[in-house]
Structures are given as C-alpha cells and as structure tokens.
Design a protein around this motif. Structure first.
Motif, short mmCIF file in Angstrom:
data_model
loop_
_atom_site.label_atom_id
_atom_site.label_comp_id
_atom_site.label_asym_id
_atom_site.label_seq_id
_atom_site.Cartn_x
_atom_site.Cartn_y
_atom_site.Cartn_z
N ALA A 104 35.69 49.79 46.51
CA ALA A 104 35.80 48.53 47.14
C ALA A 104 34.60 47.59 46.72
N PHE A 105 33.31 48.05 46.96
CA PHE A 105 31.99 47.28 46.50
C PHE A 105 31.98 46.87 45.02
N CYS A 106 32.77 47.50 44.23
CA CYS A 106 32.95 47.23 42.61
C CYS A 106 33.49 45.83 42.68
N SER A 107 34.43 45.64 43.59
CA SER A 107 34.96 44.20 43.31
C SER A 107 33.94 43.13 43.73
N TRP A 109 30.95 43.16 42.74
CA TRP A 109 30.15 42.87 41.48
C TRP A 109 31.23 41.99 40.43
N ILE A 110 32.27 42.48 40.30
CA ILE A 110 33.15 41.84 39.33
C ILE A 110 33.19 40.31 39.92
N TRP A 111 33.42 40.01 41.26
CA TRP A 111 33.35 38.88 41.67
C TRP A 111 32.32 38.06 41.26
N ALA A 112 30.92 38.66 41.39
CA ALA A 112 29.66 38.05 41.07
C ALA A 112 29.67 37.77 39.49
N LYS A 113 30.09 38.72 38.90
CA LYS A 113 30.08 38.50 37.18
C LYS A 113 30.97 37.07 37.04
N ASP A 114 32.25 37.07 37.72
CA ASP A 114 33.09 36.05 37.49
C ASP A 114 32.55 34.64 37.82
N ASN A 115 31.74 34.76 38.95
CA ASN A 115 31.53 33.49 39.39
C ASN A 115 29.99 33.05 39.20
N LEU A 116 29.36 33.62 38.51
CA LEU A 116 27.79 33.71 38.43
C LEU A 116 27.65 32.25 37.96
N GLU A 117 28.16 31.68 37.07
CA GLU A 117 27.71 30.32 36.48
C GLU A 117 28.18 29.46 37.41
#
Length: 132
Positions: A104-107, A109-117
């Motif tokens: 669940a927490f992995c999501s 990380w994915i969100w952060a990677k996808d929205n970093l910029e």
C-alpha cells in the motif's frame, strides 16, 4: 485557467468509528519513518536478526529499533522468533499483513515519482510569489 478536477473515489460517509481510529493509527505508523524503513528492509532481505535490522536502518538507535519492532509485532506486521541458543538469537520477518502495508505504501512512492515535477513546479511558483 485551471483544468477540471479528475474524478476520484467518493469519500465514505458511514464510517465505523473503529475503522476511523485504525486509519488514523495506520497513517501515524506510515508517517513514522522507522516503521517504513524496517518494512522496506525486511521486504527486501527477508528474515533478519535484530542486529542485522539495526545495521540496515541507518541512524536508528537500539532503543528506537526495539520500540518500533515491538509495536510492529503488536500490530501484526512482523513475527519475532527467539531461537533457544546461547546467546539467544532473535529474528524478525514480515507477516502477510506487513507485506500488504508495504504494498500500500508503494503506491505513495509511485505517486511521488509520477508527480515530482508537478510538485517542484508548484513549490517554485509558490516560493516566487512570496517576499524574500
């Protein structure tokens, strides 16, 4: 002009107070960096001795490692196994529940990677509007 908000899941309206309390506790646990770092280490490396967990989590004190593992055991996230040898060998491994929290927490990380910029741009825009 702002883009329309994307559709999202509806927020539940009939929340069981016990579920609400659990969500609050879990968010607190996820926000606790030690729990998440230990989850990550055990997910990657499997069953580890107490001292090995401590070595793999930089900066954690023995006291905080003990407290965090004890709380994780209480919550059902890890299993503690004491081997009857001298000196006693204590090992920890994730339970299915612990793995599912990690997933669940992995999501996040994915969100952060996808929205970093987007977040960096929003922060830069905000900071440029604020006086020095």
């Amino acid at each position: 002009m702002n883009a329309p908000a994307p559709p999202h899941l509806p927020w539940p309206t009939d929340i069981d107070p016990r579920v609400e309390a659990l969500v609050t506790e879990v968010i607190g646990r996820v926000a606790d960096k030690w729990t998440m770092l230990i989850l990550d280490v055990l997910a990657e490396q499997g069953e580890l001795r107490f001292t090995q967990v401590g070595r793999e989590v930089p900066g954690i004190s023995q006291k905080m490692l003990t407290q965090t593992l004890r709380q994780m055991e209480r919550d059902g996230l890890v299993v503690r196994t004491v081997h009857p040898v001298i000196p006693p060998r204590v090992e920890y491994r994730l339970t299915d529940l612990g793995f599912s929290l990690g997933e669940a927490f992995c999501s996040v990380w994915i969100w952060a990677k996808d929205n970093l910029e987007r977040i960096d741009a929003a922060r830069a825009a905000f900071d440029s509007r604020r006086p020095g």
